[in-house]
Design a protein around this motif. Structure first.
Motif, PDB file in Angstrom:
ATOM      1  N   SER A 141       0.969  -1.080   0.041  1.00 17.54           N
ATOM      2  CA  SER A 141       0.219  -0.008  -0.105  1.00 17.54           C
ATOM      3  C   SER A 141       0.927   1.439   0.085  1.00 17.54           C
ATOM      4  N   CYS A 143       1.796   5.120  -1.796  1.00 17.98           N
ATOM      5  CA  CYS A 143       1.392   6.329  -2.449  1.00 17.98           C
ATOM      6  C   CYS A 143       1.799   6.398  -3.781  1.00 17.98           C
ATOM      7  N   GLY A 151       1.769   2.184   3.867  1.00 15.78           N
ATOM      8  CA  GLY A 151       0.455   2.251   4.567  1.00 15.78           C
ATOM      9  C   GLY A 151       0.579   1.498   5.652  1.00 15.78           C
ATOM     10  N   ASP A 182      -3.235  11.247   0.805  1.00 16.12           N
ATOM     11  CA  ASP A 182      -3.330   9.991   0.304  1.00 16.12           C
ATOM     12  C   ASP A 182      -4.313   9.040   1.057  1.00 16.12           C
ATOM     13  N   ILE A 183      -5.307   9.603   1.462  1.00 18.64           N
ATOM     14  CA  ILE A 183      -6.358   8.659   2.468  1.00 18.64           C
ATOM     15  C   ILE A 183      -7.891   8.894   1.914  1.00 18.64           C
ATOM     16  N   SER A 186      -6.931   7.570  -2.512  1.00 17.96           N
ATOM     17  CA  SER A 186      -5.661   7.341  -3.031  1.00 17.96           C
ATOM     18  C   SER A 186      -5.827   6.926  -4.534  1.00 17.96           C
ATOM     19  N   LYS A 187      -4.881   7.211  -5.431  1.00 18.73           N
ATOM     20  CA  LYS A 187      -4.985   6.888  -6.633  1.00 18.73           C
ATOM     21  C   LYS A 187      -5.276   5.613  -7.194  1.00 18.73           C
ATOM     22  N   HIS A 192      -9.150   5.084   2.159  1.00 17.89           N
ATOM     23  CA  HIS A 192      -8.599   3.994   3.097  1.00 17.89           C
ATOM     24  C   HIS A 192      -9.368   4.140   4.374  1.00 17.89           C
TER      25      HIS A 192
END
Length: 423
Positions: A141, A143, A151, A182-183, A186-187, A192
């Motif tokens: 996980s 970014c 992650g 990034d939560i 997330s791309k 998340h």
């Protein structure tokens, strides 16, 4: 209840649009001083240090992949001392937060979700548990645009302890606002939810109220009630810059999300790229400049953000705040709609004409936007909404009293707005 932390949509300054990943302590203090001097009396209160304050080599908006970051003995990132000299001696952000608090303002920071890669590779300790960084990391996980973190696997023993330790540290520093990146979208992996739940629980248990802001967007609307239960703000878009196409797109997003606006929970249209931005380099690759938005576009942005009640995070360098931009940030009608408005909604959209209405205890609002590239006459249907105001109207941007008859012959400038309020 965490919603009490942000009864009205937060207003503040964030370092990203002007300083990218490389803001320094002196720049933060300089902007805080200008906020205290020029904007605090108008409700502006948060001073937020954005991404990579723990990166000693940061010099622009670009990230240095896999660079060494400043970290304590418990897998927690700490400020880079060369950029934030008051953090020396293990003081972290407490001296800077104390200085901001001393101005009557609130202090915030940005973090990436997860645990530092270097902590995982070195298998460092986690405060409050026998588990280590490697025990809780999800190394799959990651970014896609920043290499700082792995992650956290929310199902692993020690995962909650890690986030508890982060929030205990931030509470000790005096953090009032936490932006987690990034939560929300997330791309690679979507929302998340597991880590959001860990963070929510950690904030609730840290003993200090903090506004929780989730980035980036677009946050999926199917998670709207989840965001309301766990966060104070969540982004509706990826980074918004000063180009018309992104602003045009925001009207559709606001129309869909208006039902989720409420006390303590605020869908977030992203920052205000106004005034002087990109003091060094900005993320779209261009040099320092005044905003590219025209004055009509700036009025449209501020009117939409205010009537929709998005959080307002100014991105320009406040040390270079000009009179025009300050007038946008301190307009009393926008402040009333933003802080006291209710039942804001889009009531008309045909082609590129859009109408929003709202009201406060003091007055009613009708905002008419022209999203086209040509001047446009107001639609006939606007008369019905204006009659709900009653009597003569005040048009905010021209600062004049008008009648219904005046409105029938009015035009709106390309990309512009007229904002009618009860007198």
């Amino acid at each position: 209840m965490f919603r009490s932390y942000a009864q009205t949509p937060p207003k503040g300054w964030n370092s990203w649009d002007s300083f990218g990943a490389s803001v320094t302590e002196s720049e933060v203090l300089g902007n805080a001083e200008m906020m205290a001097k020029s904007l605090k009396d108008y409700g502006w209160e948060y001073v937020v240090v954005d991404i990579q304050w723990y990166e000693p080599r940061a010099d622009s908006c670009a990230y240095h992949p896999f660079t060494e970051l400043r970290q304590d003995n418990y897998s927690r990132l700490i400020p880079a001392e060369n950029r934030f000299p008051s953090s020396r001696g293990g003081q972290g952000f407490k001296p800077l937060a104390d200085a901001v608090h001393g101005m009557g303002l609130n202090f915030g920071i940005h973090i990436m979700r997860g645990i530092p890669r270097q902590a995982v590779h070195n298998n460092t300790k986690i405060w409050g548990t026998q588990k280590t960084a490697r025990d809780i990391a999800d190394e799959n996980s990651i970014c896609p645009w920043n290499t700082d973190m792995y992650g956290v696997d929310a199902s692993k023993e020690g995962a909650q302890a890690y986030y508890d330790s982060l929030l205990a540290l931030y509470a000790d520093w005096g953090v009032d606002f936490l932006k987690v990146d990034d939560i929300a979208d997330s791309k690679l992996y979507g929302t998340h939810t597991g880590e959001i739940e860990l963070i929510r629980k950690a904030i609730d248990g840290c003993g200090r109220p903090m506004v929780l802001s989730l980035s980036p967007g677009p946050a999926p609307i199917e998670f709207g009630t989840f965001f309301q239960r766990h966060a104070n703000m969540w982004r509706l878009t990826d980074d918004l810059w000063d180009n018309w196409n992104q602003l045009y797109d925001m009207f559709g997003r606001c129309g869909k999300w208006s039902a989720f606006v409420g006390s303590g929970t605020w869908p977030d249209c992203d920052m205000l790229p106004l005034g002087h931005i990109g003091t060094r380099t900005v993320a779209d690759g261009s040099e320092a400049r005044m905003t590219r938005f025209t004055k009509d576009e700036q009025r449209s942005l501020m009117t939409l953000w205010s009537i929709f009640r998005s959080p307002l995070m100014f991105g320009g360098d406040l040390r270079k705040l000009d009179d025009w931009t300050r007038s946008l940030l301190t307009d009393p009608y926008l402040i009333d709609a933003h802080q006291n408005g209710r039942d804001a909604r889009e009531v008309y959209r045909k082609d590129d004409l859009v109408i929003w209405v709202s009201e406060s205890d003091a007055r009613k609002y009708v905002a008419c936007f022209n999203l086209s590239d040509d001047p446009a006459r107001l639609p006939e249907s606007v008369e019905g909404w204006l009659r709900t105001i009653g009597g003569d109207l005040h048009e905010v941007w021209e600062n004049r009293t008008v009648s219904i008859a005046d409105v029938e012959t009015a035009f709106i400038a390309p990309h512009g707005v007229v904002l009618y309020v009860s007198k």
